[in-house]
Design a protein around this motif. Structure first.
Motif, PDB file in Angstrom:
ATOM      1  N   VAL A 134      70.475  62.278  56.799  1.00  0.00           N
ATOM      2  CA  VAL A 134      71.060  61.604  58.025  1.00  0.00           C
ATOM      3  C   VAL A 134      70.569  61.420  58.694  1.00  0.00           C
ATOM      4  O   VAL A 134      69.890  62.428  59.092  1.00  0.00           O
ATOM      5  N   GLY A 135      69.660  60.373  59.519  1.00  0.00           N
ATOM      6  CA  GLY A 135      68.753  59.992  60.122  1.00  0.00           C
ATOM      7  C   GLY A 135      69.810  59.786  61.985  1.00  0.00           C
ATOM      8  O   GLY A 135      70.769  59.956  61.754  1.00  0.00           O
ATOM      9  N   GLU A 136      68.703  59.312  63.471  1.00  0.00           N
ATOM     10  CA  GLU A 136      69.313  58.981  64.254  1.00  0.00           C
ATOM     11  C   GLU A 136      70.471  58.000  64.275  1.00  0.00           C
ATOM     12  O   GLU A 136      70.911  57.790  64.205  1.00  0.00           O
ATOM     13  N   ALA A 137      69.491  56.237  64.229  1.00  0.00           N
ATOM     14  CA  ALA A 137      70.183  55.269  64.557  1.00  0.00           C
ATOM     15  C   ALA A 137      69.033  54.606  64.142  1.00  0.00           C
ATOM     16  O   ALA A 137      68.143  54.332  63.659  1.00  0.00           O
ATOM     17  N   PRO A 138      69.404  53.210  63.869  1.00  0.00           N
ATOM     18  CA  PRO A 138      68.640  52.395  63.092  1.00  0.00           C
ATOM     19  C   PRO A 138      67.215  51.585  63.960  1.00  0.00           C
ATOM     20  O   PRO A 138      67.838  51.372  65.286  1.00  0.00           O
ATOM     21  N   GLY A 139      66.905  50.619  63.847  1.00  0.00           N
ATOM     22  CA  GLY A 139      65.436  50.204  64.415  1.00  0.00           C
ATOM     23  C   GLY A 139      65.831  48.053  64.386  1.00  0.00           C
ATOM     24  O   GLY A 139      66.889  48.553  63.917  1.00  0.00           O
ATOM     25  N   GLU A 140      64.980  48.406  65.245  1.00  0.00           N
ATOM     26  CA  GLU A 140      64.688  46.634  65.082  1.00  0.00           C
ATOM     27  C   GLU A 140      64.488  46.244  63.739  1.00  0.00           C
ATOM     28  O   GLU A 140      65.254  44.837  63.074  1.00  0.00           O
ATOM     29  N   THR A 141      63.340  47.052  62.986  1.00  0.00           N
ATOM     30  CA  THR A 141      63.702  46.158  61.200  1.00  0.00           C
ATOM     31  C   THR A 141      64.862  46.623  60.426  1.00  0.00           C
ATOM     32  O   THR A 141      64.977  45.266  60.385  1.00  0.00           O
ATOM     33  N   GLU A 142      65.123  47.281  60.910  1.00  0.00           N
ATOM     34  CA  GLU A 142      66.696  47.587  60.278  1.00  0.00           C
ATOM     35  C   GLU A 142      67.347  47.094  60.585  1.00  0.00           C
ATOM     36  O   GLU A 142      68.298  46.414  59.018  1.00  0.00           O
ATOM     37  N   ILE A 143      68.224  46.627  61.406  1.00  0.00           N
ATOM     38  CA  ILE A 143      69.038  45.738  62.110  1.00  0.00           C
ATOM     39  C   ILE A 143      68.867  43.992  61.476  1.00  0.00           C
ATOM     40  O   ILE A 143      70.082  43.765  60.840  1.00  0.00           O
ATOM     41  N   VAL A 151      68.738  46.836  55.787  1.00  0.00           N
ATOM     42  CA  VAL A 151      68.185  48.326  55.129  1.00  0.00           C
ATOM     43  C   VAL A 151      68.086  49.664  55.701  1.00  0.00           C
ATOM     44  O   VAL A 151      66.816  49.634  57.083  1.00  0.00           O
ATOM     45  N   PRO A 152      68.351  51.161  55.277  1.00  0.00           N
ATOM     46  CA  PRO A 152      68.357  51.688  56.332  1.00  0.00           C
ATOM     47  C   PRO A 152      66.996  52.618  56.093  1.00  0.00           C
ATOM     48  O   PRO A 152      66.134  52.110  54.981  1.00  0.00           O
ATOM     49  N   PHE A 153      65.990  52.699  57.182  1.00  0.00           N
ATOM     50  CA  PHE A 153      64.065  53.536  57.487  1.00  0.00           C
ATOM     51  C   PHE A 153      63.892  52.377  56.081  1.00  0.00           C
ATOM     52  O   PHE A 153      62.972  52.872  54.943  1.00  0.00           O
ATOM     53  N   SER A 154      63.719  51.260  56.726  1.00  0.00           N
ATOM     54  CA  SER A 154      62.768  50.210  56.211  1.00  0.00           C
ATOM     55  C   SER A 154      61.959  49.708  56.907  1.00  0.00           C
ATOM     56  O   SER A 154      61.090  48.905  56.582  1.00  0.00           O
ATOM     57  N   ARG A 162      58.875  51.306  60.203  1.00  0.00           N
ATOM     58  CA  ARG A 162      57.574  52.352  59.819  1.00  0.00           C
ATOM     59  C   ARG A 162      58.054  54.044  59.670  1.00  0.00           C
ATOM     60  O   ARG A 162      57.709  54.198  58.516  1.00  0.00           O
ATOM     61  N   ALA A 163      58.758  54.615  60.264  1.00  0.00           N
ATOM     62  CA  ALA A 163      60.249  55.186  60.124  1.00  0.00           C
ATOM     63  C   ALA A 163      59.997  55.224  58.794  1.00  0.00           C
ATOM     64  O   ALA A 163      59.782  56.284  57.669  1.00  0.00           O
ATOM     65  N   GLY A 164      60.860  54.370  57.729  1.00  0.00           N
ATOM     66  CA  GLY A 164      60.908  54.209  56.361  1.00  0.00           C
ATOM     67  C   GLY A 164      59.590  54.904  55.744  1.00  0.00           C
ATOM     68  O   GLY A 164      59.906  55.012  54.876  1.00  0.00           O
ATOM     69  N   THR A 169      71.732  57.247  55.532  1.00  0.00           N
ATOM     70  CA  THR A 169      72.892  56.787  56.449  1.00  0.00           C
ATOM     71  C   THR A 169      71.783  57.552  57.951  1.00  0.00           C
ATOM     72  O   THR A 169      71.030  58.025  57.711  1.00  0.00           O
ATOM     73  N   SER A 170      72.929  57.557  58.392  1.00  0.00           N
ATOM     74  CA  SER A 170      72.811  57.922  59.879  1.00  0.00           C
ATOM     75  C   SER A 170      73.572  57.871  61.148  1.00  0.00           C
ATOM     76  O   SER A 170      74.587  57.643  60.985  1.00  0.00           O
ATOM     77  N   ALA A 171      73.445  59.045  62.309  1.00  0.00           N
ATOM     78  CA  ALA A 171      74.579  59.216  62.589  1.00  0.00           C
ATOM     79  C   ALA A 171      74.937  58.159  63.744  1.00  0.00           C
ATOM     80  O   ALA A 171      76.757  58.100  63.905  1.00  0.00           O
ATOM     81  N   PHE A 194      62.318  67.535  60.174  1.00  0.00           N
ATOM     82  CA  PHE A 194      61.819  66.563  61.701  1.00  0.00           C
ATOM     83  C   PHE A 194      62.326  64.983  61.295  1.00  0.00           C
ATOM     84  O   PHE A 194      61.998  65.241  60.036  1.00  0.00           O
ATOM     85  N   HIS A 195      62.319  64.656  62.062  1.00  0.00           N
ATOM     86  CA  HIS A 195      62.566  63.111  62.013  1.00  0.00           C
ATOM     87  C   HIS A 195      60.948  62.318  61.287  1.00  0.00           C
ATOM     88  O   HIS A 195      60.165  63.052  61.748  1.00  0.00           O
ATOM     89  N   PRO A 196      61.132  61.859  60.379  1.00  0.00           N
ATOM     90  CA  PRO A 196      59.924  61.142  60.118  1.00  0.00           C
ATOM     91  C   PRO A 196      59.122  60.526  61.194  1.00  0.00           C
ATOM     92  O   PRO A 196      57.704  60.347  60.891  1.00  0.00           O
TER      93      PRO A 196
END
Ligand code: URA
Length: 207
Positions: free
Chosen positions: A37-46, A50-53, A55-57, A77-79, A181-183
């Protein structure tokens, strides 16, 4: 495992007037090795869905490699499912100031708005352990009194928070929560890489 379209549509509708964009579904098998369970998607993911795809991914995939697991074996997934953004300014290569969107952490209202989506996944994915990444996922499930710096690297057994009439109540069922911790935290603090490594070793023993 896919959440019902109706639930996804309700989630999109609830956050329609918030500064968020896109929508990323959780992804993974119903019988998952564990749930992330992550936080929320970023620019790449939207953009690619694909979740965590992003830099953090890439960092997260390193964690999974150490556990000898692939992305397909865990439920990710994420919150919050949409990218929370804020407008900021940046100079382009010609020195002109341009406006652009930056990621920001989701607010409590945004997390509550998408809480039924995560509740559904927690109820339907058969994962023996839920690994929360960072403070957002941890507090979403166990409440605001929990801090990642104090809780990481061990299992917390008990009920989790679920959406209930505009606020949270506790599930009857108990879950095993393993906070780490979050990646993306390693981008700001390289020393956390070692701490995360120790957490992964502890998780490996549990699986
Ligand atoms: N951070 C998250 O929590 N989820 C993503 O998909 C990407 C970054």
């Amino acid at each position: 495992m896919h959440i019902p379209e109706k639930l996804a549509d309700e989630g999109k509708e609830i956050l329609a007037s918030f500064p968020v964009e896109g929508f990323v579904y959780g992804k993974g098998p119903e019988n998952a090795a564990f749930m992330l369970v992550g936080e929320a998607p970023g620019e790449t993911e939207i953009h690619n869905g694909v979740p965590f795809s992003g830099r953090a991914g890439k960092e997260l995939m390193k964690f999974l490699e150490k556990l000898n697991l692939s992305r397909e074996e865990v439920y990710i997934t994420s919150a919050v499912r949409s990218r929370p953004y804020r407008w900021g300014e940046k100079k382009d290569k010609h020195g002109n100031v341009v406006k652009r969107k930056y990621n920001r952490p989701p607010t409590a209202k945004e997390i509550l708005g998408h809480a039924p989506l995560l509740d559904y996944e927690i109820e339907h994915v058969k994962a023996p352990i839920i690994v929360t990444l960072g403070n957002i996922g941890l507090k979403r499930l166990l409440g605001p009194g929990y801090k990642i710096t104090e809780q990481h690297g061990r299992v917390l057994r008990g009920p989790v928070q679920k959406y209930n009439e505009g606020t949270y109540s506790w599930t009857e069922k108990e879950f095993s929560i393993f906070p780490t911790f979050h990646p993306a935290s390693v981008f700001y603090n390289r020393r956390l890489e070692e701490v995360i490594q120790e957490d992964i070793e502890a998780l490996k023993k549990l699986l």
